[in-house]
Design an enzyme around this catalytic site. Structure first.
Site, short mmCIF file in Angstrom:
data_model
loop_
_atom_site.label_atom_id
_atom_site.label_comp_id
_atom_site.label_asym_id
_atom_site.label_seq_id
_atom_site.Cartn_x
_atom_site.Cartn_y
_atom_site.Cartn_z
N ALA A 64 33.10 -10.70 26.13
CA ALA A 64 34.25 -11.25 26.85
C ALA A 64 35.01 -10.12 27.52
O ALA A 64 35.01 -8.98 27.05
CB ALA A 64 35.16 -11.99 25.89
N GLY A 105 30.58 -11.67 23.13
CA GLY A 105 30.22 -12.89 23.86
C GLY A 105 28.86 -12.78 24.54
O GLY A 105 28.23 -13.80 24.80
N GLU A 108 26.51 -13.71 21.88
CA GLU A 108 26.69 -15.15 21.63
C GLU A 108 26.01 -15.98 22.73
O GLU A 108 25.39 -17.00 22.46
CB GLU A 108 28.18 -15.47 21.51
CG GLU A 108 28.78 -14.87 20.25
CD GLU A 108 30.28 -14.92 20.22
OE1 GLU A 108 30.92 -14.44 21.19
OE2 GLU A 108 30.85 -15.43 19.23
N GLU A 128 33.79 -7.60 17.89
CA GLU A 128 35.13 -8.19 17.98
C GLU A 128 36.04 -7.67 16.87
O GLU A 128 37.24 -7.46 17.07
CB GLU A 128 35.05 -9.73 17.90
CG GLU A 128 34.46 -10.39 19.15
CD GLU A 128 32.95 -10.52 19.12
OE1 GLU A 128 32.30 -9.82 18.35
OE2 GLU A 128 32.44 -11.35 19.91
N1 CAA Z 1 35.57 -6.18 28.79
C1 CAA Z 1 36.08 -5.57 29.89
N2 CAA Z 1 35.64 -4.39 30.35
C2 CAA Z 1 34.63 -3.81 29.68
C3 CAA Z 1 34.04 -4.38 28.54
C4 CAA Z 1 34.56 -5.65 28.09
N3 CAA Z 1 34.04 -6.29 27.05
N4 CAA Z 1 33.10 -3.55 28.07
C5 CAA Z 1 33.08 -2.48 28.92
N5 CAA Z 1 34.00 -2.64 29.88
C6 CAA Z 1 34.30 -1.73 30.98
C7 CAA Z 1 35.05 -0.50 30.51
O1 CAA Z 1 36.41 -0.78 30.35
C8 CAA Z 1 34.74 0.49 31.60
O2 CAA Z 1 35.56 0.18 32.71
P1 CAA Z 1 36.46 1.36 33.41
O3 CAA Z 1 35.42 2.23 34.05
O4 CAA Z 1 37.29 0.60 34.37
O5 CAA Z 1 37.17 2.05 32.31
C9 CAA Z 1 33.31 0.12 31.99
O6 CAA Z 1 33.10 -1.21 31.53
C10 CAA Z 1 32.27 1.01 31.34
O7 CAA Z 1 32.47 0.99 29.93
P2 CAA Z 1 32.79 2.30 29.04
O8 CAA Z 1 33.38 3.39 29.88
O9 CAA Z 1 33.57 1.88 27.85
O10 CAA Z 1 31.31 2.72 28.65
P3 CAA Z 1 30.88 3.51 27.34
O11 CAA Z 1 29.44 3.87 27.54
O12 CAA Z 1 31.83 4.60 27.02
O13 CAA Z 1 30.97 2.43 26.13
C11 CAA Z 1 30.69 0.29 25.09
C12 CAA Z 1 30.16 1.28 26.15
C13 CAA Z 1 30.48 0.88 23.70
C14 CAA Z 1 29.87 -1.00 25.24
C15 CAA Z 1 32.18 0.03 25.32
O14 CAA Z 1 32.38 -0.28 26.70
C16 CAA Z 1 32.74 -1.09 24.52
O15 CAA Z 1 32.99 -0.92 23.35
N6 CAA Z 1 32.99 -2.28 25.16
C17 CAA Z 1 33.60 -3.39 24.53
C18 CAA Z 1 32.60 -4.19 23.71
C19 CAA Z 1 33.29 -5.31 22.95
O16 CAA Z 1 34.20 -5.09 22.16
N7 CAA Z 1 32.84 -6.57 23.20
C20 CAA Z 1 33.40 -7.73 22.57
C21 CAA Z 1 34.41 -8.34 23.46
S1 CAA Z 1 35.32 -9.64 22.67
C22 CAA Z 1 34.30 -10.98 22.76
O17 CAA Z 1 33.21 -10.96 23.27
C23 CAA Z 1 34.94 -12.23 22.18
C24 CAA Z 1 34.03 -13.40 22.03
O18 CAA Z 1 33.56 -13.67 20.96
C25 CAA Z 1 33.75 -14.26 23.16
#
Ligand code: CAA
Length: 254
Positions: A64, A105, A108, A128
């Protein structure tokens, strides 16, 4: 620019989440376009199988869109994008072609697909919990049904990721292939399914999916119902005739 590329190649629908700069995070816009594509796929008689993937080289989907999080009740479809497949009763098969991050997500969504294949660089997780949250699109319910419960609990409660080989070992995916063979493998599986009787395929998927939730006797009754429906189709006899005549069947989805 569309955030979901929706292409049609013969009988195959290809849906590609197209926000590579955000690791294909599922914004409201992505969810909306994906839902539209899924409904079109469901209702288009020319399309028999769908493949779902993510653009770029880094992610199927990182989940998400965290940047879009707001306090209070969630907006958008209940249960997330993937639930469209269930809520709108799409019995045509979906194949998830997963590479890079498949998180939250994203995982999922992949779990609402029927077949999951992974590139060797894929990583899976429900992170999450790391951001003060819990999976909200089926993850707490599907993951323990798909992989051993201790594995699911570790993934859900630690937020740690597993790699493609581990995903294969625990049965979360059915194949791991080199990254450059991911889409050709997905197409090959889709093409194989397209050579089978489409109404039979859909009946089989429906029996399988709905049957998971039922006690055995009810599941068997559902199977009998689907068999009766299938026996009433033209394709049922075409399959038998083709076998006897030693030729490939020519299915019409009738
Ligand atoms: N939402 C929005 N933006 C996201 C994203 C997300 N889930 N995951 C990555 N991005 C964005 C980053 O913010 C970044 O954007 P900027 O360049 O503008 O800063 C870009 O994508 C590249 O990501 P990173 O710089 O963070 O890349 P990385 O290689 O350092 O890390 C990663 C990769 C470990 C996947 C890290 O991006 C991360 O932890 N992302 C979040 C993953 C997460 O927590 N997902 C669960 C979301 S909640 C959910 O899904 C709820 C549900 O049940 C429906």
């Amino acid at each position: 620019m569309a955030v979901v590329n929706y292409e049609k190649e013969g009988r195959i629908a290809l849906m590609t989440i197209n926000r590579p700069e955000a690791l294909n995070a599922l914004s409201a816009e992505v969810s909306g376009e994906l839902r539209e594509a899924m409904i079109d796929f469901r209702d288009n008689p020319e399309l028999w199988v769908a493949i779902l993937t993510g653009a770029g080289d880094r992610a199927f989907s990182a989940g998400a869109d965290i940047k879009g999080f707001r306090p209070g009740p969630r907006e958008g479809p209940a249960g997330g994008t993937g639930e469209v497949v269930r809520a709108d009763k799409i019995w045509k098969p979906f194949i998830a072609a997963i590479h890079g991050y498949c998180l939250g997500g994203g995982l999922e969504l992949a779990m609402t697909c029927d077949i999951r294949i992974a590139a060797d660089n894929a990583q899976f997780g429900q992170p999450e919990i790391n951001i003060g949250f819990l999976p909200g699109a089926g993850g707490t319910q599907r993951l323990p049904r798909f992989v051993p419960r201790a594995v699911a609990a570790e993934i859900l409660l630690t937020g740690d990721r597993i790699d493609a080989q581990e995903a294969l070992r625990v049965g979360l995916v059915s194949r791991v292939v080199p990254r450059d063979q991911l889409m050709s493998t997905a197409m090959e599986i889709a093409n194989t399914i397209c050579t089978r009787a489409p109404l039979g395929v859909r009946a089989c998927k429906e029996a399988m999916i709905r049957g998971y939730e039922l006690p055995l006797e009810e599941g068997l009754a559902l199977e009998r119902e689907k068999v009766a429906e299938c026996r009433a189709t033209e394709d049922f006899m075409e399959g038998a005739r083709a076998f006897v005549e030693k030729r490939p069947p020519n299915y019409q989805a009738k």
